[in-house]
Scaffold this motif. Structure first.
Motif, PDB file in Angstrom:
ATOM      1  N   THR A   1      -2.549  -0.251  16.516  1.00 32.13           N
ATOM      2  CA  THR A   1      -2.314   0.085  15.115  1.00 32.13           C
ATOM      3  C   THR A   1      -3.675   0.388  14.524  1.00 32.13           C
ATOM      4  O   THR A   1      -4.609  -0.412  14.657  1.00 32.13           O
TER       5      THR A   1
ATOM      6  N   ASN B   1       4.197  -7.608  12.598  1.00 30.69           N
ATOM      7  CA  ASN B   1       4.065  -6.471  13.504  1.00 30.69           C
ATOM      8  C   ASN B   1       4.468  -5.191  12.804  1.00 30.69           C
ATOM      9  O   ASN B   1       5.141  -5.209  11.769  1.00 30.69           O
ATOM     10  N   GLY B   2       4.083  -4.078  13.402  1.00 33.54           N
ATOM     11  CA  GLY B   2       4.535  -2.773  12.972  1.00 33.54           C
ATOM     12  C   GLY B   2       4.313  -2.486  11.507  1.00 33.54           C
ATOM     13  O   GLY B   2       3.245  -2.763  10.957  1.00 33.54           O
ATOM     14  N   ASP B   3       5.351  -1.919  10.884  1.00 31.11           N
ATOM     15  CA  ASP B   3       5.253  -1.504   9.490  1.00 31.11           C
ATOM     16  C   ASP B   3       4.975  -2.662   8.546  1.00 31.11           C
ATOM     17  O   ASP B   3       4.288  -2.490   7.539  1.00 31.11           O
ATOM     18  N   ASN B   4       5.497  -3.851   8.847  1.00 31.28           N
ATOM     19  CA  ASN B   4       5.244  -5.011   7.984  1.00 31.28           C
ATOM     20  C   ASN B   4       3.768  -5.362   7.956  1.00 31.28           C
ATOM     21  O   ASN B   4       3.217  -5.661   6.895  1.00 31.28           O
TER      22      ASN B   4
ATOM     23  N   VAL C   1       1.200  -3.300   8.715  1.00 33.53           N
ATOM     24  CA  VAL C   1       0.489  -2.190   8.080  1.00 33.53           C
ATOM     25  C   VAL C   1       0.633  -2.260   6.566  1.00 33.53           C
ATOM     26  O   VAL C   1      -0.358  -2.176   5.826  1.00 33.53           O
ATOM     27  N   GLU C   2       1.847  -2.415   6.079  1.00 32.61           N
ATOM     28  CA  GLU C   2       2.100  -2.444   4.638  1.00 32.61           C
ATOM     29  C   GLU C   2       1.371  -3.607   3.961  1.00 32.61           C
ATOM     30  O   GLU C   2       0.728  -3.435   2.929  1.00 32.61           O
ATOM     31  N   THR C   3       1.438  -4.778   4.568  1.00 31.46           N
ATOM     32  CA  THR C   3       0.808  -5.960   3.975  1.00 31.46           C
ATOM     33  C   THR C   3      -0.707  -5.813   3.934  1.00 31.46           C
ATOM     34  O   THR C   3      -1.336  -6.089   2.907  1.00 31.46           O
TER      35      THR C   3
ATOM     36  N   ASN D   1      -1.711  -2.975   1.451  1.00 31.61           N
ATOM     37  CA  ASN D   1      -1.495  -3.380   0.059  1.00 31.61           C
ATOM     38  C   ASN D   1      -2.584  -4.326  -0.417  1.00 31.61           C
ATOM     39  O   ASN D   1      -3.045  -4.223  -1.553  1.00 31.61           O
TER      40      ASN D   1
END
Length: 146
Positions: free
Chosen positions: A91, A112-115, A117-119, A122
């Motif tokens: 990632t 993991n994954g999108d969670n 990246v988003e956290t 943000n």
């Protein structure tokens, strides 16, 4: 094992790792800091990083934070990860700052994954704001008093 890989121009990544050790000393062995040194070619950086990779578990995962998307250091590191078959599971995020790095090390094993990246993104974004100190005696309560 999932490593946090900090990539930068110069010593920025090493400075972030050093500061990070004050907050997450128990996780600092999971952090690799790599920077393109002044006067160093990208080929030299690639060779130096490839040697670091050879010492790691062949099934390692990476959360890569770079100082600049598209910059020579990050592009070079991604090429080396690809040559080792590690890019597909990595990632990669750019625009690294200290709040981003701190959240990344604390959350890399639980999200993991999108969670993830988003956290992490943000937190990096929310840390960017103007600080307006308030001089003692000012009326505005929304500002920090100094």
């Amino acid at each position: 094992m999932k490593y946090l890989l900090l990539v930068s121009h110069g010593e920025f990544s090493k400075g972030l790792k050093n500061s990070l050790s004050m907050f997450a000393a128990d996780k600092i062995d999971d952090v690799i800091a790599v920077g393109l040194k002044k006067g160093e070619s990208v080929d030299q950086l690639a060779d130096r990083f490839a040697k670091q990779l050879d010492a790691l578990d062949k099934n390692a995962d990476f959360l890569v934070l770079g100082d600049m998307i598209g910059g020579s250091p990050l592009t070079t590191i991604c090429n080396v990860l690809a040559q080792h078959g590690l890019l597909e599971t990595a990632t990669i995020l750019g625009g690294m700052n200290f709040p981003m790095v701190l959240n990344a090390i604390m959350l890399k094993d639980s999200l993991n994954g999108d969670n993830l990246v988003e956290t992490v993104l943000n937190e990096a974004k929310s840390a960017l704001k103007e600080f307006k100190p308030r001089i003692a005696g000012d009326e505005d309560d929304d500002e920090e008093e100094i």
